[in-house]
Design a protein around this motif. Structure first.
Motif, mmCIF file in Angstrom:
data_model
loop_
_atom_site.group_PDB
_atom_site.id
_atom_site.type_symbol
_atom_site.label_atom_id
_atom_site.label_comp_id
_atom_site.label_asym_id
_atom_site.label_seq_id
_atom_site.Cartn_x
_atom_site.Cartn_y
_atom_site.Cartn_z
ATOM 1 N N ASN A 167 46.978 38.242 47.545
ATOM 2 C CA ASN A 167 47.217 37.109 46.641
ATOM 3 C C ASN A 167 48.192 37.500 45.529
ATOM 4 O O ASN A 167 47.797 37.587 44.364
ATOM 5 N N PRO A 168 49.436 37.741 45.871
ATOM 6 C CA PRO A 168 50.377 38.192 44.841
ATOM 7 C C PRO A 168 50.625 37.131 43.771
ATOM 8 O O PRO A 168 50.746 35.942 44.074
ATOM 9 N N GLU A 169 50.634 37.578 42.527
ATOM 10 C CA GLU A 169 50.988 36.744 41.371
ATOM 11 C C GLU A 169 50.132 35.487 41.235
ATOM 12 O O GLU A 169 50.603 34.472 40.732
ATOM 13 N N LYS A 170 48.896 35.562 41.669
ATOM 14 C CA LYS A 170 48.018 34.396 41.541
ATOM 15 C C LYS A 170 46.871 34.664 40.563
ATOM 16 O O LYS A 170 46.399 33.753 39.895
ATOM 17 N N TYR A 171 46.444 35.925 40.492
ATOM 18 C CA TYR A 171 45.283 36.262 39.678
ATOM 19 C C TYR A 171 45.573 37.434 38.752
ATOM 20 O O TYR A 171 46.473 38.226 38.987
ATOM 21 N N GLU A 172 44.756 37.515 37.707
ATOM 22 C CA GLU A 172 44.764 38.679 36.814
ATOM 23 C C GLU A 172 43.442 39.405 37.035
ATOM 24 O O GLU A 172 42.400 38.780 37.158
ATOM 25 N N TYR A 173 43.500 40.717 37.096
ATOM 26 C CA TYR A 173 42.320 41.523 37.410
ATOM 27 C C TYR A 173 41.982 42.421 36.227
ATOM 28 O O TYR A 173 42.870 43.031 35.636
ATOM 29 N N ILE A 174 40.701 42.486 35.920
ATOM 30 C CA ILE A 174 40.253 43.317 34.808
ATOM 31 C C ILE A 174 39.096 44.189 35.287
ATOM 32 O O ILE A 174 38.149 43.689 35.900
ATOM 33 N N LYS A 175 39.199 45.484 35.012
ATOM 34 C CA LYS A 175 38.104 46.420 35.322
ATOM 35 C C LYS A 175 37.169 46.447 34.122
ATOM 36 O O LYS A 175 37.607 46.643 32.997
ATOM 37 N N ARG A 227 36.650 41.713 37.346
ATOM 38 C CA ARG A 227 36.679 40.286 37.028
ATOM 39 C C ARG A 227 38.042 39.759 37.445
ATOM 40 O O ARG A 227 39.059 40.414 37.222
ATOM 41 N N VAL A 228 38.058 38.586 38.062
ATOM 42 C CA VAL A 228 39.299 38.004 38.576
ATOM 43 C C VAL A 228 39.519 36.654 37.895
ATOM 44 O O VAL A 228 38.666 35.773 37.965
#
Length: 54
Positions: free
Chosen positions: A41-49, A7-8
């Protein structure tokens, strides 16, 4: 066996911004995909597994 989805989320709005439909067969594969996306996309999104049952 566990598979994983990613999820982004936008770091500023905290809303899910990119839908990733691919299901990864291992945690390492999901983490690798996240790392590749972070490079683009550095420092733009948070990623969750998210673990999903296969």
């Amino acid at each position: 066996m566990m598979n994983y989805k990613i999820r982004v989320y936008d770091l500023h709005t905290k809303k899910e911004t990119i839908r990733v439909d691919k299901i990864f067969e291992t945690k390492d594969a999901a983490e690798s995909a996240i790392e590749n996306h972070k490079l683009q996309n550095p420092e733009k999104y948070e990623y969750i597994k998210i673990p999903v049952k296969s």
